[in-house]
Design an enzyme around this catalytic site. Structure first.
Site, PDB file in Angstrom:
ATOM      1  N   THR A 163       0.865  -1.181   0.000  1.00  0.00           N
ATOM      2  CA  THR A 163       0.000   0.000   0.000  1.00  0.00           C
ATOM      3  C   THR A 163       0.905   1.236   0.000  1.00  0.00           C
ATOM      4  OG1 THR A 163      -0.248  -0.238   2.408  1.00  0.00           O
ATOM      5  CG2 THR A 163      -2.015  -1.094   1.019  1.00  0.00           C
ATOM      6  N   LYS A 189       4.111  -6.950   4.027  1.00  0.00           N
ATOM      7  CA  LYS A 189       3.841  -5.553   3.724  1.00  0.00           C
ATOM      8  C   LYS A 189       3.502  -4.853   5.024  1.00  0.00           C
ATOM      9  CE  LYS A 189       0.445  -3.558   3.204  1.00  0.00           C
ATOM     10  NZ  LYS A 189      -0.242  -2.537   4.077  1.00  0.00           N
ATOM     11  N   THR A 200       1.879  -8.457  12.310  1.00  0.00           N
ATOM     12  CA  THR A 200       2.127  -7.194  11.613  1.00  0.00           C
ATOM     13  C   THR A 200       1.005  -6.948  10.639  1.00  0.00           C
ATOM     14  OG1 THR A 200       3.701  -5.987  10.291  1.00  0.00           O
ATOM     15  CG2 THR A 200       3.535  -8.340   9.882  1.00  0.00           C
ATOM     16  N   GLU A 286       6.125   4.819   7.424  1.00  0.00           N
ATOM     17  CA  GLU A 286       5.718   5.944   6.584  1.00  0.00           C
ATOM     18  C   GLU A 286       6.513   7.202   6.938  1.00  0.00           C
ATOM     19  OE1 GLU A 286       1.154   4.616   5.576  1.00  0.00           O
ATOM     20  OE2 GLU A 286       1.544   5.831   7.359  1.00  0.00           O
ATOM     21  N   ASN A 408      -0.253  10.519   5.650  1.00  0.00           N
ATOM     22  CA  ASN A 408      -1.514  10.105   6.253  1.00  0.00           C
ATOM     23  C   ASN A 408      -2.600  11.174   6.174  1.00  0.00           C
ATOM     24  OD1 ASN A 408      -1.339   7.317   7.602  1.00  0.00           O
ATOM     25  ND2 ASN A 408       0.643   8.255   7.991  1.00  0.00           N
ATOM     26  N   THR A 413      -6.499   9.929  -0.919  1.00  0.00           N
ATOM     27  CA  THR A 413      -6.430  10.646  -2.191  1.00  0.00           C
ATOM     28  C   THR A 413      -5.123  10.395  -2.907  1.00  0.00           C
ATOM     29  OG1 THR A 413      -5.602  12.610  -1.037  1.00  0.00           O
ATOM     30  CG2 THR A 413      -7.971  12.458  -1.413  1.00  0.00           C
TER      31      THR A 413
END
EC number: 2.3.1.35
Length: 413
Positions: A163, A189, A200, A286, A408, A413
């Protein structure tokens, strides 16, 4: 079981360079772009040539996604799985009865495509919560899957499960068990919404070892506690977290049990693979720029050491200090102080890499320039010694950057 990880000779387990989920014998994989995402692979399948012993661990979230419920039902039937179907882009979580029907439909479509009993199929999804699966695209995608055994097939599967990840995550380790070469491979992932209390985001493990579902489950749960459960990116637990392992027995070893002389070797083999994947997830948090590894020793128990380690690595103040290369050990001691564990406030030592910062809970003079230079590396090691007992534990996480907020703030979008 608890003595299994006492095996200390790491050379008994070796890394397989460029290995992955298809390195063990008897597996194939594939992926397609079904249109769930703009221009990336988004449906993948992992198949064993024969039904394989299976074990899994799942998110402890109250809102378990529909695919997890279907997978749990499949595994509960005989403890065996032959295929795993997975999609990205849509988590199929918090989608009610329709979501459950769609997860069952994914299982049925996979059964029909590959002529595998529905009871031998696991389902996994990852992506946005609260959206329904576009089943017309799912059906077309599953019917287009053509799995194979090559390295490109493994890479396609790894890509299809991503993702917000920036890199693929895979690993493979090998060891000799009962005179046979046994492999454990994996793909995973995970980048955000990572604070597991079981495993996870998504992890898929394969092995050609012969082992019963019962003993495989015991080994996975033991290993999970000290690997996947010891990572955190942002303190949030997903609705879809799952790690699943298949063991098809094609290595030809005698079935493994806790009484087998090589049982500790197998558990270590599984542990090395899971730890590698866990650290790759933490490093790819991230917006992350650094991997943080926190080792705690001198605790009253291993469990309390792991609790403190995860408290430190999950602290936003520690994470931001590391991002800013600020050697503020007060952030670390603050995290230790609020952990749900025994701490003697008069006996704590702290080291940042090679730099001693606290000794017996008293400050130690250090070079700010040296500390800043260390914190600018891409892997940061923090050591805390409580000097209270023999317990030890490790946790992994990442720094907290401006990009985490950007990613985030615009996730949908």
């Amino acid at each position: 079981m608890k003595q299994a990880l006492s095996v200390s000779n790491k050379e008994i387990v070796s890394l397989v360079e460029n290995g992955g989920v298809l390195s063990p014998k008897g597996y194939k994989a594939g992926a397609v772009h079904a249109g769930l995402r703009y221009n990336r692979l988004d449906i993948g399948v992992l198949i064993s040539e024969t039904p394989a012993s299976c074990a899994a661990v799942y998110t402890t979230s109250h809102f378990q996604a529909a695919p997890l419920k279907v997978t749990q039902e499949s595994i509960a039937n005989e403890g065996k799985i032959q295929a795993v179907i997975v999609n990205s882009a849509c988590a199929n979580a918090c989608t009610g009865e329709q979501g459950l029907k769609d997860a069952y439909k994914m299982r049925t479509l996979t059964s029909e495509k590959f002529n595998v009993s529905e009871d031998y199929i696991a389902v996994a999804s990852t992506g946005v919560i609260g959206e329904y699966l576009p089943m017309d695209k799912i059906e077309s995608g599953i019917n287009s899957l053509e799995p194979g055994k090559g390295g490109e097939n493994a890479e396609d599967f790894q890509k299809a499960i991503l993702t917000t990840d920036t890199v693929m995550k895979s690993s493979c380790y090998q060891a000799e068990i009962g005179g046979k070469s046994v492999h454990v491979g994996g793909a995973a992932k995970g980048s955000g919404m990572i604070h597991p209390n079981m495993a996870t985001m998504l992890g898929f493990l394969t092995t050609d070892a012969a082992i019963s579902p019962e003993h495989l489950s015991a080994a996975l749960k033991e290993v999970t506690d000290i690997t996947f459960n010891q990572i955190t990116v942002d303190g949030d637990t997903s609705t879809n977290d799952m790690v699943i392992v298949m063991a098809n027995g094609q290595a030809g070893n005698k079935p493994l049990t806790p009484d087998h002389s090589d049982w500790p070797v197998f558990v270590k083999l599984l542990k090395e693979n899971c730890e590698s994947l866990a650290k790759q997830i933490a490093r790819d948090g991230e917006g992350a720029t650094k991997l943080i590894e926190v080792a705690v020793k001198g605790a009253v128990s291993n469990d309390e050491a792991r609790t403190i380690a995860k408290q430190i690595v999950g602290s936003n103040l520690v994470k931001t200090a590391v991002y800013g290369a600020d050697a503020n050990w007060g952030r670390i001691i603050g995290a230790v102080g609020q952990a749900n564990a025994s701490v003697n406030p008069e006996t704590v030592d702290i080291e940042l890499g090679p730099i001693v910062m606290l000794k017996g809970s008293n400050p130690v003079a250090f070079s700010e320039e040296e500390a800043k230079a260390y914190l600018e590396k891409d892997t940061i090691h923090i050591m805390v010694d409580l000097n209270m007992g023999d317990g030890s534990g490790t946790a992994w996480g990442c720094d907290l950057s401006y990009d985490y907020v950007k990613i985030n703030a615009s996730y949908r979008t």
